[in-house]
Scaffold this active site. Structure first.
Site, PDB file in Angstrom:
ATOM      1  N   SER A  38       0.805  -1.229   0.000  1.00  0.00           N
ATOM      2  CA  SER A  38       0.000   0.000   0.000  1.00  0.00           C
ATOM      3  C   SER A  38       0.835   1.276   0.000  1.00  0.00           C
ATOM      4  CB  SER A  38      -0.956   0.017   1.190  1.00  0.00           C
ATOM      5  OG  SER A  38      -0.255   0.213   2.398  1.00  0.00           O
ATOM      6  N   LYS A 104       0.882   4.537   6.793  1.00  0.00           N
ATOM      7  CA  LYS A 104       0.170   5.376   5.819  1.00  0.00           C
ATOM      8  C   LYS A 104       0.726   6.794   5.855  1.00  0.00           C
ATOM      9  CE  LYS A 104      -2.678   2.017   4.973  1.00  0.00           C
ATOM     10  NZ  LYS A 104      -2.510   1.210   3.801  1.00  0.00           N
TER      11      LYS A 104
END
Length: 183
Positions: A38, A104
């Site tokens: 990701s 993230k």
């Protein structure tokens, strides 16, 4: 008697080292391993990163673009007990395989209005310059996302292959466990 003293000396030294290492890992710095794609191309699967725990310890608000470790279980409260039990040294004795920590990038802070249109992120009406994004984002939405107080909005750099705030919701500040510092 001399053997007992030596054993006690070694045992107490190891205990002190364990306590100091635990305190450092809980409150100062901790290693994490990237799990998944990701954050491609910035971070790669199985890459090791070191995270400053000081923002979590002192409740700092991360900056736009900071890469952070979050606890994805946003529907529950966190406390010191969580920080202690999630320490890597303690995990050695717990045998758990929970994959609840995500790495993230911070896209929105409290009060920001986020929109996803024309394959780009807009923050407070302005397109966000994101040179780190892997490819054009396919996600679009007519919804305006307003980041609540004491929360942030995070996304992976690989926008088309990331479970992030678009899926799990806004991240409470106490769920921001640290900020990437190395590499």
């Amino acid at each position: 008697m001399n053997v007992v003293k030596k054993i006690w000396s070694w045992a107490s030294t190891l205990a002190i080292a364990f306590v100091v290492a635990s305190v450092v890992g809980i409150f100062i710095v901790q290693p994490y391993q990237v799990d998944g794609h990701s954050m491609d191309p910035t971070l790669h699967d199985s890459e090791r990163v070191y995270v400053s725990k000081l923002p979590h310890t002192f409740s700092y608000l991360p900056e736009y673009g900071d890469i952070v470790i979050i606890d994805s279980r946003v529907d529950r409260n966190r406390g010191l007990k969580d920080d202690v039990l999630e320490n890597p040294l303690i995990q050695l004795f717990r045998n758990t395989t929970d994959h609840v920590f995500y790495i993230k990038r911070v896209v929105g802070k409290p009060g920001d209005i986020l929109e996803f249109k024309n394959h780009h992120v807009y923050r407070n009406g302005e397109e966000v310059n994101e040179p780190y994004v892997k490819e054009m984002m396919f996600f679009e939405s007519d919804k305006k996302w307003i980041v609540p107080a004491d929360h942030i909005f995070v996304m992976g750099d690989n926008r088309n292959n990331s479970e992030d705030s678009r899926d799990i919701g806004y991240i409470p500040l106490d769920h921001v466990l640290g900020k990437k510092i190395i590499p």
